[in-house]
Write an enzyme that holds these catalytic residues in place. Structure first.
Site, PDB file in Angstrom:
ATOM      1  N   THR A 132       0.821  -1.217   0.000  1.00 60.03           N
ATOM      2  CA  THR A 132       0.000   0.000   0.000  1.00 60.03           C
ATOM      3  C   THR A 132       0.850   1.260   0.000  1.00 60.03           C
ATOM      4  O   THR A 132       0.497   2.270  -0.608  1.00 60.03           O
ATOM      5  CB  THR A 132      -0.907  -0.003   1.248  1.00 60.03           C
ATOM      6  OG1 THR A 132      -1.757  -1.132   1.161  1.00 60.03           O
ATOM      7  CG2 THR A 132      -1.760   1.242   1.332  1.00 60.03           C
TER       8      THR A 132
ATOM      9  N   SER B 262       1.950  -7.677  -0.938  1.00 61.49           N
ATOM     10  CA  SER B 262       2.720  -8.673  -0.188  1.00 61.49           C
ATOM     11  C   SER B 262       2.037 -10.039  -0.124  1.00 61.49           C
ATOM     12  O   SER B 262       2.669 -11.018   0.268  1.00 61.49           O
ATOM     13  CB  SER B 262       3.063  -8.167   1.209  1.00 61.49           C
ATOM     14  OG  SER B 262       1.954  -8.194   2.047  1.00 61.49           O
TER      15      SER B 262
ATOM     16  N   THR C 213       3.698  -9.785  14.620  1.00 61.29           N
ATOM     17  CA  THR C 213       2.516 -10.300  13.936  1.00 61.29           C
ATOM     18  C   THR C 213       1.657  -9.119  13.494  1.00 61.29           C
ATOM     19  O   THR C 213       1.547  -8.150  14.236  1.00 61.29           O
ATOM     20  CB  THR C 213       1.689 -11.159  14.939  1.00 61.29           C
ATOM     21  OG1 THR C 213       2.498 -12.255  15.355  1.00 61.29           O
ATOM     22  CG2 THR C 213       0.410 -11.688  14.336  1.00 61.29           C
TER      23      THR C 213
HETATM   24  N1  ASP Z   1      -2.355  -5.657   0.641  1.00 63.54           N
HETATM   25  C1  ASP Z   1      -1.279  -4.768   1.030  1.00 63.54           C
HETATM   26  C2  ASP Z   1       0.013  -5.580   1.053  1.00 63.54           C
HETATM   27  O1  ASP Z   1       0.264  -6.278   1.982  1.00 63.54           O
HETATM   28  C3  ASP Z   1      -1.575  -4.170   2.352  1.00 63.54           C
HETATM   29  C4  ASP Z   1      -0.540  -3.186   2.857  1.00 63.54           C
HETATM   30  O2  ASP Z   1       0.493  -2.928   2.297  1.00 63.54           O
HETATM   31  O3  ASP Z   1      -0.795  -2.661   3.928  1.00 63.54           O
HETATM   32  O4  ASP Z   1       0.761  -5.517   0.114  1.00 63.54           O
END
Ligand code: ASP
Length: 347
Positions: free
Chosen positions: A17, A62, A169
Site C-alpha cells: 500500500t 505482499s 505479527t
Molecule cells: N495488501 C497490502 C500488502 O500487503 C496491504 C498493505 O500494504 O498494507 O501488500
C-alpha cells in the site's frame, strides 16, 4: 544518538500500500511512479542522509511475496552490505512479519539494521502514515552511538514502535498501529525522541562476518485444531506428499484432543520423520507441554515445543532449516534453540 551526516541507506522498494497513490480521475489505487517516491519526502534531501533505492518492478502486493522474493532481498543486502550503514525494506503489511522473520534467519551474523516498514494508507494520500514510517525507519537504519550501530537486527518499524521482526505479527487491518510483538518487548519507541531499549536488542559476536543463506524448503503445512476436527482432515494434512514439517496450532498452553486416533496419527507422522512443532493459538504466552494432561500425549507422540514463537517465525525457521540442513537431528537440534531471538525457552 547521532545521525552521521554522511550516512547512507539503501531502500529496497518491494511494493504494498505504501507505494500507491490515488488516480485523480478514477480514485482507484495504483502503484506510484517509482521515481516520484522521494518527491513525497523533500525532508530527506535536507537530512544529510544519502538514500539510494532499488525498486522491485513490478511492485508487488505482499500477498504475492514468496521465498524467491526473500532470496532477492537477502542477495541485494549481501551485494551492497559494505556500502551502506543500514537497509530499509518497503513492503506490504499483510505478509511483512513472514518476510522479516525469514530474513532474520537468512542473514546470519547481521551487524547492520534491516528495517521493514510500510503503511496502512498510500504515500500519495493526505492522511497517509507512509511518510512518518519511512522517515523514522531511515533514521533508525542510520542510528549509531560512538560509531557503533544501535540496532543490528531485522526489525519492523510501524507507527511509533520498533519490533524485532521475528517476534512480530500483523494485528490490525484498520489502525495505523498494525503490528504487535506479544511475547517480546519493543526495541525502540519513537516520540519526540527515538528511545532505544538496549537490553532488548541482540548484538552479534564481535567480528562475525555476514553469512547469507538462501536455501528454502517449502514443504511445510499448518494444522490448526478446532473442537470437532475430523480424523479425515488431520490425516489429509499429515499425509500431504513430500510434507516435511507441520506447525500444529494447538489450544491454550499447547493442548490437544486426547482421542486415540489423533495420537496415533501424530505418532505415525513423527515416526516417518515428519517434524511437528506445537504452537499455541493464543498470541501471548508459551507452549508448556505436560502442564495439562491434554498435552502429555503430544510429548510421547514426538511433537516438539514451539515455546512462545509466532507462527510466522516457526514457518520460516522450518523452511530455512529444512532448506539448509540435510540431517533431521541437526534440524531438530537447531529448532530447539533460539537462533536470533525468535523464542524464549522455558527452563
Ligand atoms: N495488501 C497490502 C500488502 O500487503 C496491504 C498493505 O500494504 O498494507 O501488500
Amino acid at each position: 544518538m547521532v545521525i552521521a551526516k554522511d550516512s547512507a541507506v539503501l531502500l529496497l522498494f518491494t511494493g504494498g500500500t505504501i507505494s500507491m497513490s490515488e488516480d485523480p480521475t478514477t480514485g482507484a489505487l495504483r502503484p506510484i511512479d517509482f521515481d516520484r517516491l522521494l518527491e513525497y519526502m523533500p525532508e530527506l534531501k535536507h537530512s544529510g542522509i544519502s538514500v539510494k533505492s532499488i525498486p522491485f518492478l513490478p511492485l508487488i502486493d505482499s500477498s504475492d511475496v514468496y521465498p524467491p522474493v526473500w532470496e532477492r532481498i537477502a542477495l541485494i543486502i549481501q551485494e551492497h552490505y559494505d556500502d551502506f550503514d543500514g537497509f530499509v525494506v518497503l513492503h506490504g503489511t499483510d505478509t511483512m512479519a513472514y518476510s522479516a522473520s525469514a530474513l532474520s534467519f537468512m542473514l546470519e551474523n547481521l551487524s547492520k539494521p534491516v528495517i521493514f516498514t510500510g503503511a496502512q494508507l498510500p504515500i500519495g494520500m493526505m492522511r497517509s502514515d507512509a511518510k512518518e514510517n519511512l522517515i523514522t525507519s531511515i533514521e533508525i537504519a542510520t542510528a549509531k552511538e560512538n560509531g557503533q550501530t544501535i540496532v543490528p537486527e531485522v526489525c519492523i518499524f510501524f507507527e511509533d514502535t520498533l519490533f524485532r521482526g521475528n517476534r512480530t505479527t500483523k494485528k490490525n487491518a484498520e489502525h495505523f498501529s498494525a503490528f504487535n510483538s506479544y511475547n517480546y518487548p519493543a526495541l525502540a519507541k519513537a516520540g519526540v525522541h527515538i528511545k532505544y531499549f538496549r537490553s532488548a536488542i541482540h548484538y552479534p559476536a564481535a567480528g562475525a562476518k555476514l553469512r547469507v543463506r538462501t536455501r528454502i524448503d517449502q514443504n511445510i503445512a499448518i494444522l490448526k485444531l478446532f473442537p470437532g476436527i475430523t480424523e479425515q482432515t488431520v490425516n489429509a494434512i499429515l499425509n500431504i506428499p513430500n510434507i516435511k514439517a507441520i506447525v500444529l496450532e494447538s489450544f491454550g498452553a499447547g493442548n490437544a484432543p486426547r482421542k486415540a486416533w489423533f495420537y496415533d496419527a501424530l505418532k505415525c507422522a513423527t515416526a516417518k520423520g515428519i517434524l511437528i512443532v506445537n504452537k499455541s493459538q493464543c498470541s501471548t504466552g508459551s507452549v508448556e507441554m505436560g502442564r495439562y494432561e491434554t498435552s502429555l500425549n503430544l510429548v510421547s507422540a514426538g511433537v516438539m515445543s514451539g515455546y512462545d514463537c509466532t507462527t510466522e517465525a516457526i514457518v520460516t525457521k522450518l523452511m530455512y532449516l529444512l532448506g539448509e540442513y540435510e540431517s533431521l537431528d541437526e534440524v531438530k537440534h537447531k529448532l530447539s534453540k533460539s537462533m536470533c531471538g525468535e523464542m524464549t525457552i522455558l527452563q
